[in-house]
Design a protein around this motif. Structure first.
Motif, PDB file in Angstrom:
ATOM      1  N   VAL A 168      10.752  -7.166  -3.661  1.00 31.62           N
ATOM      2  CA  VAL A 168      10.166  -8.050  -4.680  1.00 31.62           C
ATOM      3  C   VAL A 168       9.717  -7.250  -5.900  1.00 31.62           C
ATOM      4  O   VAL A 168       9.193  -6.139  -5.772  1.00 31.62           O
ATOM      5  CB  VAL A 168       8.969  -8.830  -4.082  1.00 31.62           C
ATOM      6  N   MET A 169       9.941  -7.835  -7.076  1.00 33.89           N
ATOM      7  CA  MET A 169       9.490  -7.210  -8.321  1.00 33.89           C
ATOM      8  C   MET A 169       8.310  -7.993  -8.904  1.00 33.89           C
ATOM      9  O   MET A 169       8.352  -9.224  -8.975  1.00 33.89           O
ATOM     10  CB  MET A 169      10.627  -7.196  -9.344  1.00 33.89           C
ATOM     11  N   ILE A 170       7.274  -7.250  -9.281  1.00 32.82           N
ATOM     12  CA  ILE A 170       6.105  -7.819  -9.962  1.00 32.82           C
ATOM     13  C   ILE A 170       5.971  -7.079 -11.299  1.00 32.82           C
ATOM     14  O   ILE A 170       6.158  -5.857 -11.358  1.00 32.82           O
ATOM     15  CB  ILE A 170       4.821  -7.622  -9.106  1.00 32.82           C
ATOM     16  N   LEU A 171       5.634  -7.816 -12.342  1.00 33.50           N
ATOM     17  CA  LEU A 171       5.565  -7.193 -13.674  1.00 33.50           C
ATOM     18  C   LEU A 171       4.135  -6.886 -14.103  1.00 33.50           C
ATOM     19  O   LEU A 171       3.331  -7.807 -14.335  1.00 33.50           O
ATOM     20  CB  LEU A 171       6.239  -8.097 -14.713  1.00 33.50           C
ATOM     21  N   ASN A 172       3.842  -5.615 -14.204  1.00 33.12           N
ATOM     22  CA  ASN A 172       2.535  -5.134 -14.660  1.00 33.12           C
ATOM     23  C   ASN A 172       2.378  -5.473 -16.156  1.00 33.12           C
ATOM     24  O   ASN A 172       3.256  -5.156 -16.950  1.00 33.12           O
ATOM     25  CB  ASN A 172       2.522  -3.609 -14.443  1.00 33.12           C
ATOM     26  N   GLY A 173       1.287  -6.185 -16.475  1.00 32.95           N
ATOM     27  CA  GLY A 173       1.019  -6.519 -17.878  1.00 32.95           C
ATOM     28  C   GLY A 173       1.548  -7.878 -18.300  1.00 32.95           C
ATOM     29  O   GLY A 173       1.398  -8.265 -19.462  1.00 32.95           O
ATOM     30  N   LEU A 174       2.125  -8.636 -17.375  1.00 35.62           N
ATOM     31  CA  LEU A 174       2.818  -9.879 -17.750  1.00 35.62           C
ATOM     32  C   LEU A 174       1.886 -10.929 -18.356  1.00 35.62           C
ATOM     33  O   LEU A 174       2.302 -11.720 -19.188  1.00 35.62           O
ATOM     34  CB  LEU A 174       3.548 -10.467 -16.525  1.00 35.62           C
ATOM     35  N   GLY A 175       0.631 -10.934 -17.953  1.00 38.16           N
ATOM     36  CA  GLY A 175      -0.300 -11.944 -18.480  1.00 38.16           C
ATOM     37  C   GLY A 175      -1.086 -11.467 -19.691  1.00 38.16           C
ATOM     38  O   GLY A 175      -1.939 -12.201 -20.201  1.00 38.16           O
ATOM     39  N   GLY A 176      -0.820 -10.212 -20.120  1.00 42.88           N
ATOM     40  CA  GLY A 176      -1.612  -9.653 -21.221  1.00 42.88           C
ATOM     41  C   GLY A 176      -3.053  -9.483 -20.789  1.00 42.88           C
ATOM     42  O   GLY A 176      -3.389  -9.616 -19.602  1.00 42.88           O
ATOM     43  N   SER A 177      -3.940  -9.213 -21.761  1.00 42.19           N
ATOM     44  CA  SER A 177      -5.326  -8.931 -21.375  1.00 42.19           C
ATOM     45  C   SER A 177      -6.025 -10.195 -20.868  1.00 42.19           C
ATOM     46  O   SER A 177      -6.806 -10.144 -19.919  1.00 42.19           O
ATOM     47  CB  SER A 177      -6.098  -8.321 -22.550  1.00 42.19           C
ATOM     48  N   ARG A 178      -5.701 -11.348 -21.434  1.00 41.15           N
ATOM     49  CA  ARG A 178      -6.411 -12.570 -21.069  1.00 41.15           C
ATOM     50  C   ARG A 178      -6.216 -12.967 -19.604  1.00 41.15           C
ATOM     51  O   ARG A 178      -7.150 -13.402 -18.935  1.00 41.15           O
ATOM     52  CB  ARG A 178      -5.934 -13.694 -21.989  1.00 41.15           C
ATOM     53  N   TYR A 179      -5.003 -12.833 -19.107  1.00 42.97           N
ATOM     54  CA  TYR A 179      -4.732 -13.290 -17.732  1.00 42.97           C
ATOM     55  C   TYR A 179      -4.529 -12.135 -16.746  1.00 42.97           C
ATOM     56  O   TYR A 179      -4.044 -12.348 -15.633  1.00 42.97           O
ATOM     57  CB  TYR A 179      -3.499 -14.205 -17.724  1.00 42.97           C
ATOM     58  N   SER A 180      -4.881 -10.937 -17.190  1.00 44.65           N
ATOM     59  CA  SER A 180      -4.605  -9.750 -16.369  1.00 44.65           C
ATOM     60  C   SER A 180      -5.199  -9.864 -14.957  1.00 44.65           C
ATOM     61  O   SER A 180      -4.516  -9.622 -13.958  1.00 44.65           O
ATOM     62  CB  SER A 180      -5.164  -8.509 -17.071  1.00 44.65           C
ATOM     63  N   HIS A 181      -6.466 -10.264 -14.884  1.00 42.25           N
ATOM     64  CA  HIS A 181      -7.129 -10.272 -13.587  1.00 42.25           C
ATOM     65  C   HIS A 181      -6.506 -11.307 -12.654  1.00 42.25           C
ATOM     66  O   HIS A 181      -6.163 -11.006 -11.509  1.00 42.25           O
ATOM     67  CB  HIS A 181      -8.636 -10.522 -13.763  1.00 42.25           C
ATOM     68  N   GLN A 182      -6.326 -12.520 -13.148  1.00 41.63           N
ATOM     69  CA  GLN A 182      -5.782 -13.555 -12.247  1.00 41.63           C
ATOM     70  C   GLN A 182      -4.320 -13.264 -11.893  1.00 41.63           C
ATOM     71  O   GLN A 182      -3.865 -13.571 -10.785  1.00 41.63           O
ATOM     72  CB  GLN A 182      -5.945 -14.954 -12.861  1.00 41.63           C
ATOM     73  N   HIS A 183      -3.597 -12.628 -12.809  1.00 43.35           N
ATOM     74  CA  HIS A 183      -2.210 -12.225 -12.522  1.00 43.35           C
ATOM     75  C   HIS A 183      -2.202 -11.222 -11.369  1.00 43.35           C
ATOM     76  O   HIS A 183      -1.420 -11.351 -10.413  1.00 43.35           O
ATOM     77  CB  HIS A 183      -1.610 -11.613 -13.798  1.00 43.35           C
ATOM     78  N   ALA A 184      -3.099 -10.234 -11.423  1.00 42.70           N
ATOM     79  CA  ALA A 184      -3.143  -9.204 -10.373  1.00 42.70           C
ATOM     80  C   ALA A 184      -3.583  -9.802  -9.033  1.00 42.70           C
ATOM     81  O   ALA A 184      -2.946  -9.568  -7.992  1.00 42.70           O
ATOM     82  CB  ALA A 184      -4.098  -8.080 -10.792  1.00 42.70           C
ATOM     83  N   VAL A 185      -4.630 -10.615  -9.069  1.00 43.36           N
ATOM     84  CA  VAL A 185      -5.180 -11.156  -7.821  1.00 43.36           C
ATOM     85  C   VAL A 185      -4.168 -12.106  -7.152  1.00 43.36           C
ATOM     86  O   VAL A 185      -3.924 -12.027  -5.941  1.00 43.36           O
ATOM     87  CB  VAL A 185      -6.520 -11.888  -8.104  1.00 43.36           C
ATOM     88  N   ASN A 186      -3.563 -12.972  -7.957  1.00 44.62           N
ATOM     89  CA  ASN A 186      -2.635 -13.942  -7.366  1.00 44.62           C
ATOM     90  C   ASN A 186      -1.291 -13.320  -6.996  1.00 44.62           C
ATOM     91  O   ASN A 186      -0.624 -13.790  -6.066  1.00 44.62           O
ATOM     92  CB  ASN A 186      -2.452 -15.146  -8.301  1.00 44.62           C
ATOM     93  N   SER A 187      -0.899 -12.270  -7.704  1.00 45.79           N
ATOM     94  CA  SER A 187       0.332 -11.566  -7.310  1.00 45.79           C
ATOM     95  C   SER A 187       0.101 -10.877  -5.959  1.00 45.79           C
ATOM     96  O   SER A 187       0.981 -10.874  -5.095  1.00 45.79           O
ATOM     97  CB  SER A 187       0.731 -10.533  -8.372  1.00 45.79           C
ATOM     98  N   ALA A 188      -1.093 -10.304  -5.786  1.00 46.08           N
ATOM     99  CA  ALA A 188      -1.416  -9.678  -4.498  1.00 46.08           C
ATOM    100  C   ALA A 188      -1.443 -10.741  -3.393  1.00 46.08           C
ATOM    101  O   ALA A 188      -0.917 -10.529  -2.292  1.00 46.08           O
ATOM    102  CB  ALA A 188      -2.764  -8.962  -4.592  1.00 46.08           C
ATOM    103  N   ARG A 189      -2.016 -11.893  -3.717  1.00 37.01           N
ATOM    104  CA  ARG A 189      -2.088 -12.980  -2.723  1.00 37.01           C
ATOM    105  C   ARG A 189      -0.674 -13.397  -2.292  1.00 37.01           C
ATOM    106  O   ARG A 189      -0.396 -13.589  -1.105  1.00 37.01           O
ATOM    107  CB  ARG A 189      -2.839 -14.166  -3.371  1.00 37.01           C
TER     108      ARG A 189
END
Ligand SMILES: C[S@@+](CC[C@H](N)C(=O)[O-])C[C@H]1O[C@@H](n2cnc3c(N)ncnc32)[C@H](O)[C@@H]1O
Ligand code: SF4
Length: 293
Positions: A168-189
């Motif tokens: 699986v590929m996940i893109l670091n930085g895809l949500g920019g600064s505004r969505y960075s945290h939720q992008h990381a948390v939900n990608s991990a989930r």
């Protein structure tokens, strides 16, 4: 081989025979992806007779081919029957092939059953590179991936049920600064639920400019700089509870190269990211000119 360029493949397929069974991508609307946007990359399937002729030509060289990658962007959009015919063709001409792989949009598997995937696996197709990119529904919608957390999870689950492997590929930085945290948390989930065999992260890059991407964010996208990317990576790694996944963050788009097995190496990787954050200059980073897609 007669390729319509540009041609992309995962780094781990560097020594594989790249067999272009389709041209371009059947979706081609993800706003971050410019890989198949040139006019000559308009999506079409290669006729089976042309694939057969190419394989025959490879066989005539007496080269021993052990791995084949089915290009282009989402060869798994082909029907089960079409894929079965292609795999039979590969096996007929290249009897030493041990592994066949393909990129796979999650929805490419929507109408294929686990039993069909198991049949394809018997014919050699045993590894799927799935571009989940994010586990966050809002980020997925902003980048026009056409997938959600749920649809992204269904693909690796089906692949596993068929006895095949997913990368699986996940893109670091895809949500920019505004969505960075939720992008990381939900990608991990998403990854924790999927438990893929391989996980790789790439840094989202904009070789043709950010404008097309920015439109999806209604102009509010603020790209992460190195520190932000490392912070996001730290959050992602902290949240991951993988048990046996080979983790690679070594694609040419990454500044910081990370490799390990998760969960075993989680602490070690977290420490490396923390050092890159807290003691700049002490961890070797890829220079801008060394980066690419
Ligand atoms: C050639 S694409 C094929 C993936 C497949 N179509 C899918 O969506 O599952 C392979 C991967 O390249 C990555 N990619 C595409 N454009 C990118 C960009 N601008 N920056 C970083 N990675 C990118 C994405 O992770 C994408 O899944
Ligand atoms: S990321 Fe995959 S699905 Fe999206 S446009 Fe690129 S190749 Fe197509």
């Amino acid at each position: 081989m007669q390729y319509i360029e540009p041609l992309y493949r995962p780094p781990s397929e560097a020594r594989s025979l790249i067999l272009q069974v389709t041209n371009g991508c059947s979706w081609n609307r993800c706003t971050f992806c410019e890989m198949y946007t040139q006019p000559q990359k308009q999506f079409h399937m290669k006729p089976l007779a042309a694939i057969d002729a190419e394989l025959q030509a490879v066989a005539a060289t007496n080269m021993t081919v052990r791995r084949v990658f089915l290009a282009d962007g989402d060869a798994m959009t082909l029907s089960f029957r079409r894929l079965r015919d292609i795999l039979n063709c590969i096996n007929k001409h290249l009897p030493h092939v041990q592994r066949i792989s393909s990129y796979c949009l999650p929805r490419n598997l929507l109408h294929k059953t686990a039993a069909e995937l198991a049949e394809l696996r018997k014919l050699g197709l045993s590894l799927y590179y799935v571009g989940c990119e994010s586990g966050d529904d809002l980020v997925l919608a902003r980048v026009h991936k056409g997938e959600t957390y749920d649809s992204s999870l269904a693909a690796p689950e089906k692949i596993k049920a068929a006895g095949s492997k997913s990368s699986v590929m996940i893109l670091n930085g895809l949500g920019g600064s505004r969505y960075s945290h939720q992008h990381a948390v939900n990608s991990a989930r998403l990854m924790n639920a999927a438990q893929p065999d391989y996980l790789s992260t790439l840094v989202v890059s904009f070789p043709l400019g950010v404008q097309r991407f920015q439109e999806g964010f209604a102009g509010e996208f603020e790209a992460l700089q190195q520190t932000g990317l490392f912070r996001e990576m730290h959050t992602l790694l902290s949240e991951l509870t993988l048990t046996q996944t080979i983790f690679r963050s070594d694609h040419a788009s990454n500044y910081l190269v990370l490799r390990g097995t998760l969960g075993k190496d989680k602490q070690k990787l977290l420490e490396l990211v923390a050092t890159a954050l807290d003691k700049p200059g002490t961890v070797p980073l890829r220079q801008e000119w060394q980066r690419g897609l």
